[in-house]
Design a protein around this motif. Sequence first.
Motif, PDB file in Angstrom:
ATOM      1  N   ASP A  12       0.789  -1.315   0.054  1.00 28.11           N
ATOM      2  CA  ASP A  12      -0.130  -0.203   0.019  1.00 28.11           C
ATOM      3  C   ASP A  12       0.806   1.222   0.032  1.00 28.11           C
ATOM      4  O   ASP A  12       1.921   1.308   0.762  1.00 28.11           O
ATOM      5  N   HIS A  13       0.315   2.338  -0.564  1.00 23.59           N
ATOM      6  CA  HIS A  13       1.054   3.748  -0.491  1.00 23.59           C
ATOM      7  C   HIS A  13       0.304   4.573   0.584  1.00 23.59           C
ATOM      8  O   HIS A  13      -0.884   4.159   0.842  1.00 23.59           O
ATOM      9  N   ILE A  14       1.150   5.237   1.267  1.00 18.11           N
ATOM     10  CA  ILE A  14       0.766   5.982   2.412  1.00 18.11           C
ATOM     11  C   ILE A  14      -0.449   7.051   1.977  1.00 18.11           C
ATOM     12  O   ILE A  14      -1.405   6.787   2.670  1.00 18.11           O
ATOM     13  N   GLY A  15      -0.290   7.569   0.985  1.00 13.18           N
ATOM     14  CA  GLY A  15      -1.389   8.486   0.501  1.00 13.18           C
ATOM     15  C   GLY A  15      -2.667   8.011   0.271  1.00 13.18           C
ATOM     16  O   GLY A  15      -3.877   8.302   0.458  1.00 13.18           O
ATOM     17  N   ASP A  16      -2.529   6.610  -0.324  1.00 13.79           N
ATOM     18  CA  ASP A  16      -3.814   5.780  -0.490  1.00 13.79           C
ATOM     19  C   ASP A  16      -4.509   5.450   0.891  1.00 13.79           C
ATOM     20  O   ASP A  16      -5.735   5.636   1.011  1.00 13.79           O
ATOM     21  N   VAL A  17      -3.671   4.981   1.907  1.00 15.45           N
ATOM     22  CA  VAL A  17      -4.257   4.472   3.140  1.00 15.45           C
ATOM     23  C   VAL A  17      -4.800   5.947   3.855  1.00 15.45           C
ATOM     24  O   VAL A  17      -6.033   5.605   4.363  1.00 15.45           O
ATOM     25  N   VAL A  18      -4.184   6.916   3.696  1.00 15.78           N
ATOM     26  CA  VAL A  18      -4.864   8.137   4.214  1.00 15.78           C
ATOM     27  C   VAL A  18      -6.207   8.536   3.546  1.00 15.78           C
ATOM     28  O   VAL A  18      -6.994   9.180   4.279  1.00 15.78           O
ATOM     29  N   ARG A  19      -5.967   8.449   2.486  1.00 15.58           N
ATOM     30  CA  ARG A  19      -7.471   8.957   1.510  1.00 15.58           C
ATOM     31  C   ARG A  19      -8.475   7.926   1.999  1.00 15.58           C
ATOM     32  O   ARG A  19      -9.660   8.389   2.097  1.00 15.58           O
ATOM     33  N   LYS A  20      -8.237   6.836   2.168  1.00 17.35           N
ATOM     34  CA  LYS A  20      -9.289   5.619   2.412  1.00 17.35           C
ATOM     35  C   LYS A  20      -9.908   5.683   3.744  1.00 17.35           C
ATOM     36  O   LYS A  20     -10.981   5.884   3.943  1.00 17.35           O
ATOM     37  N   PHE A  21      -8.953   6.151   4.948  1.00 16.46           N
ATOM     38  CA  PHE A  21      -9.127   5.997   6.177  1.00 16.46           C
ATOM     39  C   PHE A  21      -9.152   7.305   6.861  1.00 16.46           C
ATOM     40  O   PHE A  21      -9.446   7.380   8.071  1.00 16.46           O
ATOM     41  N   GLY A  22      -8.917   8.293   6.235  1.00 15.09           N
ATOM     42  CA  GLY A  22      -8.499   9.837   6.978  1.00 15.09           C
ATOM     43  C   GLY A  22      -9.874  10.431   7.588  1.00 15.09           C
ATOM     44  O   GLY A  22      -9.581  11.136   8.237  1.00 15.09           O
ATOM     45  N   ASP A  23     -11.075   9.725   7.205  1.00 17.98           N
ATOM     46  CA  ASP A  23     -12.060  10.503   7.688  1.00 17.98           C
ATOM     47  C   ASP A  23     -12.811   9.749   8.953  1.00 17.98           C
ATOM     48  O   ASP A  23     -13.971  10.033   9.324  1.00 17.98           O
ATOM     49  N   LEU A  24     -12.060   8.739   9.539  1.00 15.51           N
ATOM     50  CA  LEU A  24     -12.616   7.859  10.411  1.00 15.51           C
ATOM     51  C   LEU A  24     -12.783   8.477  11.712  1.00 15.51           C
ATOM     52  O   LEU A  24     -11.847   9.450  12.098  1.00 15.51           O
ATOM     53  N   ALA A  25     -13.840   8.322  12.614  1.00 17.17           N
ATOM     54  CA  ALA A  25     -13.979   8.769  14.005  1.00 17.17           C
ATOM     55  C   ALA A  25     -12.645   8.466  14.832  1.00 17.17           C
ATOM     56  O   ALA A  25     -12.146   7.193  14.670  1.00 17.17           O
ATOM     57  N   PRO A  26     -12.487   9.035  15.809  1.00 18.25           N
ATOM     58  CA  PRO A  26     -11.207   8.534  16.783  1.00 18.25           C
ATOM     59  C   PRO A  26     -11.835   7.271  17.366  1.00 18.25           C
ATOM     60  O   PRO A  26     -13.045   6.910  17.665  1.00 18.25           O
ATOM     61  N   ASP A  27     -10.714   6.433  17.890  1.00 19.85           N
ATOM     62  CA  ASP A  27     -10.806   5.189  18.424  1.00 19.85           C
ATOM     63  C   ASP A  27     -11.663   4.163  17.705  1.00 19.85           C
ATOM     64  O   ASP A  27     -12.493   3.304  17.952  1.00 19.85           O
ATOM     65  N   THR A  28     -11.531   4.141  16.250  1.00 22.53           N
ATOM     66  CA  THR A  28     -11.998   3.266  15.160  1.00 22.53           C
ATOM     67  C   THR A  28     -11.089   2.075  15.096  1.00 22.53           C
ATOM     68  O   THR A  28      -9.819   2.482  14.918  1.00 22.53           O
ATOM     69  N   THR A  29     -11.447   1.019  15.166  1.00 20.50           N
ATOM     70  CA  THR A  29     -10.622  -0.316  14.649  1.00 20.50           C
ATOM     71  C   THR A  29     -11.545  -0.796  13.426  1.00 20.50           C
ATOM     72  O   THR A  29     -12.322  -1.216  13.361  1.00 20.50           O
ATOM     73  N   THR A  30     -10.478  -0.719  12.356  1.00 16.18           N
ATOM     74  CA  THR A  30     -11.100  -1.010  11.083  1.00 16.18           C
ATOM     75  C   THR A  30     -10.960  -2.490  10.618  1.00 16.18           C
ATOM     76  O   THR A  30     -11.666  -3.201  10.058  1.00 16.18           O
ATOM     77  N   GLY A  31     -10.095  -3.398  11.287  1.00 14.62           N
ATOM     78  CA  GLY A  31      -9.747  -4.754  10.825  1.00 14.62           C
ATOM     79  C   GLY A  31      -9.114  -4.850   9.674  1.00 14.62           C
ATOM     80  O   GLY A  31      -8.782  -6.054   9.146  1.00 14.62           O
ATOM     81  N   HIS A  32      -9.053  -3.868   8.920  1.00 17.27           N
ATOM     82  CA  HIS A  32      -8.070  -3.648   7.528  1.00 17.27           C
ATOM     83  C   HIS A  32      -6.464  -3.540   7.949  1.00 17.27           C
ATOM     84  O   HIS A  32      -6.275  -2.674   8.457  1.00 17.27           O
ATOM     85  N   ARG A  33      -5.693  -4.662   7.335  1.00 17.77           N
ATOM     86  CA  ARG A  33      -4.292  -4.372   7.500  1.00 17.77           C
ATOM     87  C   ARG A  33      -3.697  -4.034   6.313  1.00 17.77           C
ATOM     88  O   ARG A  33      -4.089  -4.316   5.132  1.00 17.77           O
ATOM     89  N   VAL A  34      -2.692  -3.185   6.480  1.00 18.00           N
ATOM     90  CA  VAL A  34      -1.898  -2.618   5.487  1.00 18.00           C
ATOM     91  C   VAL A  34      -0.395  -2.966   5.477  1.00 18.00           C
ATOM     92  O   VAL A  34      -0.039  -3.164   6.576  1.00 18.00           O
ATOM     93  N   ARG A  35       0.396  -2.828   4.375  1.00 15.27           N
ATOM     94  CA  ARG A  35       1.873  -2.869   4.758  1.00 15.27           C
ATOM     95  C   ARG A  35       2.441  -1.858   3.637  1.00 15.27           C
ATOM     96  O   ARG A  35       2.262  -1.617   2.573  1.00 15.27           O
TER      97      ARG A  35
END
Length: 93
Positions: A12-35
């Motif tokens: 994964d590219h960092i920018g893609d991770v930030v775009r995909k998950f950047g709007d999550l509420a605090p203390d959110t656990t996604t279950g999605h793993r990245v490398r």
Amino acid sequence: RKVEVRRSSRDDHIGDVVRKFGDLAPDTTTGHRVRIAGRVLNLRVLGGLCFARVKDFSGEIQLMLEAGELDLTRWRTGVDLGDHVGVSGQVVT
């Protein structure tokens, strides 16, 4: 200091991770793993936690490393600002 070199790949590219998950509420656990991989911009050790800002060509992200999940000794003693690192883990806020 002993330098250890390992080949690391990213999925994964960092920018893609930030775009995909950047709007999550605090203390959110996604279950999605990245490398991801990038250069260490900032590193703070706070007891059983280690926070690192890492940047690649696409963006920046903050890592939270927990002593309960991994041995932080190598992060505390072997990682310096400017080092390239590869990490994998779950996306949380």
